[in-house]
Scaffold this motif. Sequence first.
Motif, PDB file in Angstrom:
ATOM      1  N   THR A 264       2.099   1.685  -5.471  1.00 22.78           N
ATOM      2  CA  THR A 264       0.974   2.770  -4.708  1.00 22.78           C
ATOM      3  C   THR A 264       1.295   3.674  -4.849  1.00 22.78           C
ATOM      4  O   THR A 264       2.076   4.772  -5.124  1.00 22.78           O
ATOM      5  N   THR A 286      -3.366   1.882  -3.787  1.00 21.81           N
ATOM      6  CA  THR A 286      -4.024   4.217  -3.002  1.00 21.81           C
ATOM      7  C   THR A 286      -3.837   3.802  -2.255  1.00 21.81           C
ATOM      8  O   THR A 286      -4.326   3.411  -1.398  1.00 21.81           O
ATOM      9  N   CYS A 287      -3.421   5.150  -1.540  1.00 20.02           N
ATOM     10  CA  CYS A 287      -2.731   5.680  -0.310  1.00 20.02           C
ATOM     11  C   CYS A 287      -3.396   7.009  -0.274  1.00 20.02           C
ATOM     12  O   CYS A 287      -3.116   7.891  -0.671  1.00 20.02           O
ATOM     13  N   MET A 288      -4.377   7.242   1.228  1.00 21.13           N
ATOM     14  CA  MET A 288      -5.095   8.151   0.913  1.00 21.13           C
ATOM     15  C   MET A 288      -4.543   8.905   2.300  1.00 21.13           C
ATOM     16  O   MET A 288      -4.122   8.146   3.110  1.00 21.13           O
ATOM     17  N   ALA A 303     -11.418   8.357  -4.089  1.00 20.61           N
ATOM     18  CA  ALA A 303     -11.770   6.416  -3.703  1.00 20.61           C
ATOM     19  C   ALA A 303     -12.339   5.994  -3.603  1.00 20.61           C
ATOM     20  O   ALA A 303     -11.812   4.011  -3.849  1.00 20.61           O
ATOM     21  N   GLN A 307     -10.908   1.881  -5.648  1.00 25.47           N
ATOM     22  CA  GLN A 307     -11.034   0.902  -5.047  1.00 25.47           C
ATOM     23  C   GLN A 307     -12.023  -0.069  -6.046  1.00 25.47           C
ATOM     24  O   GLN A 307     -11.944  -1.310  -6.201  1.00 25.47           O
ATOM     25  N   LEU A 313      -7.091  -0.229  -0.886  1.00 28.28           N
ATOM     26  CA  LEU A 313      -6.609   0.909   0.231  1.00 28.28           C
ATOM     27  C   LEU A 313      -6.021   0.788   1.125  1.00 28.28           C
ATOM     28  O   LEU A 313      -5.768  -0.079   1.705  1.00 28.28           O
ATOM     29  N   ALA A 354      -8.261  -1.650   4.973  1.00 29.82           N
ATOM     30  CA  ALA A 354      -7.288  -0.515   5.133  1.00 29.82           C
ATOM     31  C   ALA A 354      -5.590  -0.544   5.630  1.00 29.82           C
ATOM     32  O   ALA A 354      -5.328  -0.037   5.406  1.00 29.82           O
TER      33      ALA A 354
END
Length: 445
Positions: A264, A286-288, A303, A307, A313, A354
């Motif tokens: 990630t 992806t870590c927002m 983002a 995705q 996400l 998410a």
Amino acid sequence: MQVTTYWLEHAWLGTRVEPGVALGVRDGRITAVREGVDTPPPGAQVLRGLTLPGLANAHSHAFHRALRGMVQVGSGTFWTWREVMYDVAARLTPDTYYALARAVYAEMALAGITAVGEFHYLHHAPGGVAYADANAMGEALIAAAGEAGIRITLLDTAYLAAGFGEPPNHHQLRFCDGTADVWAERADALKDGERVRIGAAIHSVRAVPADQLSTVASWASARNAPLHVHLSEQTAENDACRAMHGCTPTRLLADHGVLGARTTGVHNTHLTDEDIALLGGTTTGTCMCPTTERDLADGIGPAPALQTAGSPLSLGSDSHAVIDLFEEARAMELDERLRSRTRGHWTAAALLRAATADGHAALGWPEAGGLEPGALADFTTISLDSVRTAGPPPRLGAETAVFAASAADVRHTVVGGRHVVRDGVHAAVPDAPRALTDAIAALHG
């Protein structure tokens, strides 16, 4: 073990809200889900409101909680913020870190979070001297999560340099193991447990030399463990990487075998089209962390494009400017609306996914994040009659949760079938505000 029944007034079942749902729970897992149960069965534990799968906070630095309020004074940049962070980090011991983390993880439980990914790089004593137990700081975090009642994925972090070709500065000696091989030897001593998973992290391409990236990636692969990395959070990182290696940080990670389904990237803010294709094509997550990204003026990551490209996400509270996964989910959509001047990039259901299932998967808990038979019995209930949530019909509970609710609306949190938070009170840390106040005062006093 006897089956415990939870009766949920309303439950989000992944795509819809259903009234009157009974969950059977045994040995920490959901054994049955029955819909259309209009009244609580005899002996059932009653959860009024909307019950969701437990929330997963996929990116945390627990000690940053001590910065809340301090770093919001005046102006500055990420780099000036970092100097304040170093000052707090220098004051922590295993005992004071345990006290702080216990209170922070209790705050998370009160916010409906049932699992945290702790991106842990504060390994050693000041000056870089190893503790007698080389993992004393990491074990303090594990113990704190256990006392607070939530699951933890300790993402033990390799942090070896101050920047490209630069040795660690005096602040960073606490973070540094010298080489990736020495880091791996220390990390080997950390063990999984019932509520503990051990993963790995590369702090950033600035902090781990290119020729040692594969060592960290191989360690994670051998353990089938999650691997996280701060990625392109700052444009300065991209510029320095191009100057040193002639490529972006994403390409550098790809060339050294770091990307993949267990990996990630955290933030993924300043990416090229090629970067997005590399992350999506390898199903790298992806870590927002929108509340931190806006607090530090880092920017808004792409983002939707990530995705669409195939990058799952997840969400994190990172520096803990606030601890509220509903706000993180809401901010991801609303920030994108500001950038694009269009609405509806994600449904409420997608944003909740998410915050739940995809966040747990990123932390190595694929068996959590859903209200279904076989899943871990981790769930949280929000009030539908607070000043924020009152009004909309319960069938719009997902929209209410994402676009109106806050952490203050959490009434119950259950982990492994046991109440951690009941009626808004933490079972093990009943005065969480006092615990936070005392732990932070001990650092600043």
